[in-house]
Design a protein around this motif. Structure first.
Motif, short mmCIF file in Angstrom:
data_model
loop_
_atom_site.label_atom_id
_atom_site.label_comp_id
_atom_site.label_asym_id
_atom_site.label_seq_id
_atom_site.Cartn_x
_atom_site.Cartn_y
_atom_site.Cartn_z
N THR A 176 -16.12 7.46 2.00
CA THR A 176 -14.81 8.05 1.76
C THR A 176 -13.89 7.96 2.97
OG1 THR A 176 -15.85 9.65 0.27
CG2 THR A 176 -13.62 10.17 1.03
N PHE A 177 -14.45 8.22 4.15
CA PHE A 177 -13.65 8.32 5.37
C PHE A 177 -13.97 7.18 6.35
CE2 PHE A 177 -14.35 12.86 4.11
CZ PHE A 177 -13.05 13.13 3.71
N ASN A 178 -13.12 7.07 7.38
CA ASN A 178 -13.41 6.09 8.44
C ASN A 178 -14.34 6.69 9.50
OD1 ASN A 178 -11.80 7.28 10.75
ND2 ASN A 178 -10.08 6.88 9.39
N MET A 179 -14.54 7.99 9.48
CA MET A 179 -15.49 8.69 10.36
C MET A 179 -15.27 8.40 11.84
SD MET A 179 -17.02 10.59 8.27
CE MET A 179 -18.32 11.28 9.28
N GLY A 180 -14.02 8.16 12.22
CA GLY A 180 -13.68 7.96 13.62
C GLY A 180 -13.53 6.52 14.04
N ILE A 181 -13.84 5.58 13.15
CA ILE A 181 -13.66 4.15 13.42
C ILE A 181 -12.65 3.59 12.42
CG2 ILE A 181 -14.74 1.87 13.42
CD1 ILE A 181 -15.57 3.46 15.82
N GLY A 182 -11.46 3.26 12.90
CA GLY A 182 -10.41 2.82 11.99
C GLY A 182 -10.35 1.32 11.77
N TYR A 183 -10.96 0.57 12.69
CA TYR A 183 -10.84 -0.89 12.62
C TYR A 183 -12.07 -1.51 13.27
CZ TYR A 183 -8.00 -5.19 12.33
OH TYR A 183 -7.48 -6.43 12.00
N ILE A 184 -12.55 -2.61 12.71
CA ILE A 184 -13.76 -3.26 13.21
C ILE A 184 -13.45 -4.72 13.56
CG2 ILE A 184 -15.91 -4.29 12.35
CD1 ILE A 184 -16.59 -1.60 11.11
N VAL A 185 -14.00 -5.16 14.68
CA VAL A 185 -13.86 -6.54 15.14
C VAL A 185 -15.25 -7.13 15.33
CG1 VAL A 185 -13.06 -8.02 17.03
CG2 VAL A 185 -11.67 -6.06 16.30
N ASP B 25 0.85 -1.19 0.00
CA ASP B 25 0.00 0.00 0.00
C ASP B 25 0.89 1.24 0.00
OD1 ASP B 25 -2.31 1.54 0.06
OD2 ASP B 25 -3.23 0.38 1.67
N GLY B 26 0.23 2.39 -0.07
CA GLY B 26 0.92 3.67 0.03
C GLY B 26 0.14 4.58 0.94
N VAL B 27 0.41 5.86 0.89
CA VAL B 27 -0.32 6.81 1.73
C VAL B 27 -1.07 7.84 0.90
CG1 VAL B 27 1.18 6.53 3.71
CG2 VAL B 27 1.74 8.26 2.02
N GLY B 28 -1.11 7.64 -0.41
CA GLY B 28 -1.88 8.52 -1.27
C GLY B 28 -1.43 9.96 -1.21
N THR B 29 -2.38 10.87 -1.40
CA THR B 29 -2.03 12.28 -1.49
C THR B 29 -1.87 12.94 -0.12
OG1 THR B 29 -4.35 12.96 -1.73
CG2 THR B 29 -3.11 12.52 -3.74
N LYS B 30 -1.85 12.15 0.94
CA LYS B 30 -1.50 12.70 2.25
C LYS B 30 -0.08 13.24 2.23
CE LYS B 30 -1.74 11.70 7.22
NZ LYS B 30 -2.15 10.71 8.25
N VAL B 31 0.76 12.69 1.34
CA VAL B 31 2.13 13.17 1.24
C VAL B 31 2.16 14.64 0.83
CG1 VAL B 31 3.14 10.92 0.75
CG2 VAL B 31 2.38 12.35 -1.14
N GLU B 32 1.12 15.10 0.12
CA GLU B 32 1.08 16.49 -0.30
C GLU B 32 0.95 17.42 0.90
OE1 GLU B 32 0.99 19.67 -3.19
OE2 GLU B 32 1.78 17.63 -3.08
N LEU B 33 0.16 17.03 1.90
CA LEU B 33 0.05 17.84 3.11
C LEU B 33 1.34 17.79 3.91
CD1 LEU B 33 -3.07 17.77 2.44
CD2 LEU B 33 -3.40 17.96 4.90
N ALA B 34 1.97 16.62 3.96
CA ALA B 34 3.26 16.50 4.66
C ALA B 34 4.29 17.43 4.02
CB ALA B 34 3.75 15.06 4.62
N HIS C 61 -6.64 9.05 9.01
CA HIS C 61 -5.62 8.05 8.70
C HIS C 61 -4.96 8.39 7.36
CE1 HIS C 61 -6.95 4.75 11.80
NE2 HIS C 61 -6.45 5.85 12.35
N SER C 62 -5.05 7.54 6.34
CA SER C 62 -4.37 7.85 5.07
C SER C 62 -5.32 7.77 3.89
CB SER C 62 -3.19 6.89 4.87
OG SER C 62 -2.25 7.03 5.91
N ASN C 63 -6.59 8.07 4.16
CA ASN C 63 -7.59 7.95 3.09
C ASN C 63 -8.46 9.19 2.98
OD1 ASN C 63 -7.45 4.89 4.45
ND2 ASN C 63 -7.21 5.01 2.24
N GLY C 64 -8.93 9.46 1.77
CA GLY C 64 -9.83 10.58 1.54
C GLY C 64 -9.13 11.91 1.36
N PHE C 65 -7.81 11.90 1.19
CA PHE C 65 -7.08 13.16 1.12
C PHE C 65 -7.26 13.91 -0.19
CE2 PHE C 65 -5.30 11.72 5.03
CZ PHE C 65 -4.95 12.88 5.70
N SER C 66 -7.66 13.22 -1.24
CA SER C 66 -7.98 13.95 -2.46
C SER C 66 -9.21 14.83 -2.23
CB SER C 66 -8.23 12.98 -3.62
OG SER C 66 -7.03 12.33 -3.97
N LEU C 67 -10.17 14.32 -1.47
CA LEU C 67 -11.35 15.13 -1.13
C LEU C 67 -10.98 16.20 -0.10
CD1 LEU C 67 -14.33 15.80 -1.28
CD2 LEU C 67 -14.79 13.96 0.36
N ILE C 68 -10.17 15.85 0.90
CA ILE C 68 -9.75 16.83 1.91
C ILE C 68 -9.03 17.99 1.24
CG2 ILE C 68 -8.17 17.21 3.86
CD1 ILE C 68 -8.82 14.29 4.71
#
Length: 345
Positions: free
Chosen positions: A298-307, A65-74, A190-197
């Protein structure tokens, strides 16, 4: 007089690359245990897998995987010491869904120009992510792409290999109606939805906003590294039967949850049980025209992982997760499928 032609004059400084490897060598090797053979700098990494003979039927798991366009904010904030954590997290959390323990990790960094100080910070984040997940940073590659990337541009790719006992492989096949869905809080987008952000908050999608308050908000919340759930989940699977897990990444709830459910099952999520995350609360306030479907697609909306566990395992599962510092919410239940795989009630 004709200019001397060299690889360096074309934009690739191999000497800087060699110096960079020397600088990161000690940090990278701090992730190595006795299973890693040799050191950094060879043509390949070597990992002793003889311990797998202790497994009855070992299964290897791999992910990339990668981190997408979050690198642009970094890049815009010149904050590069957490993006490497994101890179590791996006890979190890994925194989964790199957119950896999990460063994080793490799990275690939492409950049317009190798800036050693910046690259050291990126690798330091990767090292931290590997330590948080228990993986060895076995090797990597840094490549300069002059003329195709701007000097301050870069992109990341990560690769992980893990293992699980075949009988412990978690594939969702045991999930049935009535099972309970536990949500583990995320640190933010996290590392998703940054094109929309970026479309929502950056000028032209490329420049920081003029409003200093908004700049501070993005710096505080948008760049928080992706949470690594490895130690929490490995502790959980030793104590409770876990029937299924989901890493909420690109595609949000609507795309990721069905991947672990059979065609006859659905998940019913109670809105009132979802946590309020300050980042997503701000997005909803600033852009009320964004529909619930769009947000949760698009987003995790505050829940990053489900069990997903049986009702009788909820208390023990919650205790095991909280023991490792997770914030756990009983967000829903598994039902028989009517029309949709994911329902909000």
């Amino acid at each position: 007089m004709q200019e001397e032609i060299s690889y360096k004059s074309a934009g690739v400084d191999t000497e800087a690359g060699q110096e960079f490897v020397k600088k990161i060598k000690q940090n990278v090797e701090s992730t190595h245990g006795p299973r890693v053979l040799g050191g950094l700098g060879g043509f390949s990494g070597a990992f002793d897998v003889s311990f797998l003979k202790n497994y009855k039927n070992p299964i290897l798991l791999s992910g990339t995987d990668g981190v997408g366009t979050k690198v642009e904010l970094a890049r815009l904030f010149n904050i590069h010491d957490t993006i490497g954590i994101d890179l590791v997290a996006m890979c190890v959390n994925d194989i964790l869904v199957s119950g896999g323990e990460p063994l080793f990790f490799l990275d690939y960094i492409a950049c317009g120009k190798l800036i050693p100080e910046r690259m050291e910070r990126i690798v330091a984040g990767i090292v931290k992510g590997c330590k948080l997940s228990g993986a060895a940073l076995l090797g990597g590659e840094t490549a300069e792409h002059p003329g195709t990337m701007d000097p301050d541009e870069y992109d990341l790719g990560g690769f992980v290999v893990g293992a699980v006992e075949k009988e412990d492989l978690i594939d969702g096949s045991k999930i049935k109606p009535g099972d309970i869905v536990l949500g583990l809080e995320s640190s933010g987008p996290h590392s998703n939805g940054f094109s929309l952000i970026r479309k929502l908050y950056l000028e032209g999608g490329r420049k920081l906003p003029a409003d200093p308050g908004l700049v501070d908000f993005l710096k505080e919340f948008a760049l928080r590294p992706t949470r690594i759930y490895v130690q929490s989940i490995l502790n959980l699977t030793k104590k409770v039967e876990v029937k299924g897990m989901v890493h909420i990444t690109g595609g949000g709830f609507y795309e990721n949850i069905p991947r672990v459910l059979s065609d006859s099952l659905a998940i019913e999520i109670k809105r009132e049980n979802l946590p309020e995350n300050p980042f997503f609360a701000r997005v909803q306030k600033d852009f009320p025209s964004l529909t619930e479907k769009e947000l949760y697609s698009t987003f995790n909306m505050g829940i990053g992982y489900i069990v997903i566990v049986s009702p009788e395992s909820v208390a023990d599962a919650t205790a095991a997760l909280e023991e490792k510092g997770e914030l756990v919410h009983k967000i829903g239940v598994i039902t028989s499928k009517n029309k949709e795989s994911v329902l909000f009630v």
